[in-house]
Design an enzyme around this catalytic site. Structure first.
Site, PDB file in Angstrom:
ATOM      1  N   ASP A 136       0.877  -1.163   0.000  1.00 26.50           N
ATOM      2  CA  ASP A 136       0.000   0.000   0.000  1.00 26.50           C
ATOM      3  C   ASP A 136       0.918   1.217   0.000  1.00 26.50           C
ATOM      4  O   ASP A 136       2.120   1.123   0.256  1.00 26.50           O
ATOM      5  CB  ASP A 136      -0.978  -0.003   1.184  1.00 26.50           C
TER       6      ASP A 136
HETATM    7  C1  BGC Z   1      -5.040   3.248  -0.113  1.00 27.19           C
HETATM    8  C2  BGC Z   1      -5.056   2.255  -1.245  1.00 27.19           C
HETATM    9  C3  BGC Z   1      -4.826   2.972  -2.555  1.00 27.19           C
HETATM   10  C4  BGC Z   1      -3.505   3.714  -2.465  1.00 27.19           C
HETATM   11  C5  BGC Z   1      -3.145   4.443  -3.729  1.00 27.19           C
HETATM   12  C6  BGC Z   1      -3.804   4.127  -0.135  1.00 27.19           C
HETATM   13  O1  BGC Z   1      -3.925   5.160   0.763  1.00 27.19           O
HETATM   14  O2  BGC Z   1      -5.130   2.570   1.118  1.00 27.19           O
HETATM   15  O3  BGC Z   1      -6.276   1.570  -1.276  1.00 27.19           O
HETATM   16  O4  BGC Z   1      -4.844   2.069  -3.613  1.00 27.19           O
HETATM   17  O5  BGC Z   1      -3.596   4.655  -1.415  1.00 27.19           O
HETATM   18  O6  BGC Z   1      -3.939   5.552  -3.919  1.00 27.19           O
END
Ligand code: BGC
Length: 735
Positions: free
Chosen positions: A259
């Protein structure tokens, strides 16, 4: 004799030949990948395993390896950020805004999961993306989780079915899906630091099956490691989750993507299964990571990307022999495998389509099948279009757009039909429609008497009032929105209706008992203050760009509702097992899932706690009769069949849900568990026979001591119903 059909032998030979061809193709791809890796320098390899912009990671130009381009997900291709963290103003990025994940799950229709995924895959391709960051499939453990709107269900079987459809839909377009967030990311409060503890049984029976199905049945190309810790180590580089289970037991050959900012250690990321590090620049920018990495490696003046854990410090560790280069090769190999599978290196992609009419139709269909009719006393619904001359639409949520809300899942919608617009379009000039705001969306805002008075005045003059209430998303993509209840990085404070909505609803119901309450948002609210007085209640979630049209069609009977709740709506927060057992949102950075396997209906049905609306519940405008449950055995496989008849006057669809209960169990088990379901579409008077096939997985539990799945011998009760609490047929069988 002239044979119309090939013999069994011919078919088997052909199948074997095809299988050999595919094994051959795989091995030649693996050879090509190994040859490429041999040609790469360490620097080039490392360039591929960390971000080189907000949503891309590095390629190797001289070897024809492109950058990998990602986008959120999960219900539309995200508004365009280019290579930075500011929304681009002149991008061609107004696309299809699908209903959110919980709406999709409420359709209980895996075919729509596939259609939904196809839209995303096709639009991602048009936008030049290689990976769409979805679906989000974490278990809904508490109604307070701010991201429940993106997720599917409290039940692992329903999650698995919907996720596999979604993933295949995306990947059949030649684009990769990325199932997220692995694993145990069930709350947003303290998500970056919280440590999750749970029993092995809860992990295996509830929190992992969706991911396992995504890997083994969906063949998903990538998976996202979550922010939280699991049993003491960060999930993204958690040896047990990533190496032992995902890549070991399940044989996952794809890419583990972190993530955004979930990597915390170079050595752990290298050794414990993280293949691609994304988003650490955000933490560096916000200075939440100490600058030690940068200073020790003497790279203070270099870009944020060189300071990633899988960048310069990884090079140093390989060079000084701390880690083997083969571990880096494995990560690169996985990325190249994804690239070959999706025609990024050789082969050609078919063109993607953006904003096609067909995509908007998918958005409409998902909303039509996902909106849930929760209450319909005296058949107040559907409202006959011809019978009403004045309609009072009330509530800020009737005019609020939601596409850009919620955090990373934001979408710039080509258009978004609000409830008021949908009602106006459907009614045309048949009736007068008034609108009153009803309440002000502002955190901490209580009842606004002037707005309530206006709403009451409109409602009392109308034949029918439609009051659109519920939760809210954030609004604006470039700044934090304090009204984001359903959003990333926050949880809801409680289940209470904000902005004085209870007072408004009570006043409007008093002024006009012919009032339909529509609830928007990512999940349940405490509606005990007025539920008894309301004749019609609809759960509309965040129903996407066509949501207003779908809602209007349901209210005025052009669509017969068939959505079913994918999670239990409890009466009050105190009833929720995570609350009752005392561990949410955790103590001193630790949250223990003390309720174990008793999540959602597994808890409410076993402990006889009456919910407001049970799991799997949703009404229709027609009636169904379910009869003649029978079982046939073929070895250990059981085939349970029932007849279902549409005995009403309208065409409609029912979701038959099959639950399994172990009689005289010797172990702790839930009262019932969903093990199969099917959505049946029936014309008036039509009958269909439905057969459910039950294999071992329908009867198993996870045996912690034996570290394996096990089946208790004995009798099982099979229950078929249209919610977890409305069982229509049952029978006993032995295993
Ligand atoms: C989220 C993810 C997301 C990523 C990219 C993170 O803060 O938890 O679900 O895909 O950001 O935007």
């Amino acid at each position: 004799m002239f044979k119309r059909y090939p013999t069994f032998k011919v078919v088997v030979t052909a199948l074997l030949f095809m299988q050999q061809l595919s094994v051959h193709a795989q091995s030649t791809t693996e050879t090509k990948i190994n040859n490429l890796i041999k040609k790469m320098t360490l620097q080039e390899k490392i360039g591929m395993i960390h971000a080189n912009s907000s949503f891309t990671s590095g390629g190797v130009k001289r070897l024809g390896i492109p950058e990998l381009v990602m986008s959120d997900g999960p219900h539309g291709v995200r508004v365009e950020y280019g290579r930075g963290w500011t929304v681009l103003q002149d991008a061609d990025d107004s696309g299809t805004y699908l209903p959110t994940g919980n709406t999709l799950a409420a359709t209980w229709n895996p075919k729509l999961g596939y259609a939904y995924g196809s839209v995303l895959g096709s639009e991602a391709k048009y936008r030049g993306k290689d990976i769409i960051l979805g679906p989000g499939i974490n278990i809904i453990r508490t109604p307070l989780n701010g991201r429940n709107f993106e997720y599917f269900s409290e039940d692992p079987y329903l999650i698995s079915k919907m996720a596999v459809g979604y993933i295949k839909g995306v990947q059949d377009q030649g684009i990769s899906a990325c199932v997220k967030h692995f694993a145990a990311n069930n709350q947003e409060i303290n998500r970056d630091v919280i440590n999750v503890e749970m029993s092995e049984r809860a992990l295996r029976e509830l929190y992992l099956p969706g991911f396992k199905a995504a890997v083994q049945k969906g063949q998903v190309n990538s998976i996202m490691g979550s922010y939280n810790k699991f049993r003491g180590s960060f999930a993204t580089h958690n040896a047990y989750l990533m190496n032992d289970i995902l890549k070991g037991e399940w044989g996952f050959k794809g890419v583990v993507i972190s993530d955004w900012g979930s990597v915390h250690s170079t050595i752990q990321a290298i050794e414990n299964g993280t293949d691609l590090e994304m988003g650490t620049d955000l933490r560096l920018m916000y200075n939440t990571v100490s600058q030690t990495t940068a200073t020790t490696n003497n790279v203070t003046k270099k870009s944020y990307y060189d300071q990633f854990f899988l960048a310069d410090s990884a090079i140093a560790m390989v060079k000084d022999g701390t880690v083997k280069e083969s571990l880096i090769d494995d990560k690169v190999r996985r990325i190249l495998r994804l690239m070959y599978k999706t025609n990024m290196i050789s082969g050609k992609r078919t063109p993607g389509i953006y904003n096609g009419k067909a995509h908007q139709q998918v958005a409409l269909r998902v909303a039509e099948e996902g909106i849930v009719l929760l209450k319909n006393s005296n058949n107040i619904l559907p409202i006959g279009k011809e019978r009403v001359k004045t309609i009072a639409v009330i509530g800020e949520n009737a005019v609020r757009e939601n596409a850009m809300g919620g955090g990373s899942s934001q979408v710039k919608a080509k258009y978004e039909i609000t409830p008021l617009q949908g009602i106006k379009t459907l009614i045309g000039s048949n009736a007068n429609i008034s609108f009153a705001q009803g309440y002000k969306i502002a955190r901490g805002q209580g009842p606004d008497q002037a707005l309530i008075e206006e709403a009451v005045k409109n409602a009392s003059k109308a034949d029918v009032a439609i009051l659109v209430c519920g939760w809210t998303h954030g609004y604006d993509y470039n700044k934090w929105d304090d009204n984001a209840y359903d959003a990333e990085a926050v949880d809801k404070p409680n289940m209470d209706m904000p902005f004085g909505q209870n007072e408004l609803i009570k006043a409007v119901l008093k002024a006009n008992p012919n009032t339909i309450i529509v609830l928007m948002g990512g999940g349940p609210m405490d509606i005990s203050a007025w539920e008894n007085d309301a004749k019609g209640i609809i759960q509309a979630w965040y129903p996407g760009m066509e949501g207003g049209n779908a809602l209007a069609k349901i209210i005025f009977g052009e669509v017969n509702p068939s959505g079913k709740l994918p999670y239990t709506f409890p009466k009050k927060l105190a009833d929720v097992p995570a609350e009752k057992f005392g561990e949410y949102p955790g103590i001193n950075g630790n949250v223990e899932y003390k309720e174990g396997i008793f999540v959602g209906y597994r808890y409410y049905d076993t402990y006889k706690v009456e919910p407001q609306f049970p799991f799997g519940f949703g009404l229709s405008y027609t009636k169904f009769e379910v009869k003649n449950a029978k079982v046939n055995s073929a070895g250990n496989k059981k085939y349970v069949s029932v007849n279902i008849k549409n005995s009403g006057k309208l065409a409609g669809a029912e979701v038959l849900q099959l639950y399994v209960h172990k009689m005289d169990t010797k172990i702790t088990r839930a009262e019932k568990e969903l093990k199969s379901f099917t959505k049946v579409f029936l014309k008036p008077g039509e009958t269909k026979m439905i057969t459910f096939a039950l294999d071992d997985s329908a009867f198993q539990y996870y045996d912690e001591a034996g570290k394996k799945w096990a089946i208790e011998a004995g009798q099982y009760k099979i229950m078929i119903g249209n919610s977890s609490q409305n069982i229509l047929q049952s029978l006993l069988l032995s295993r």
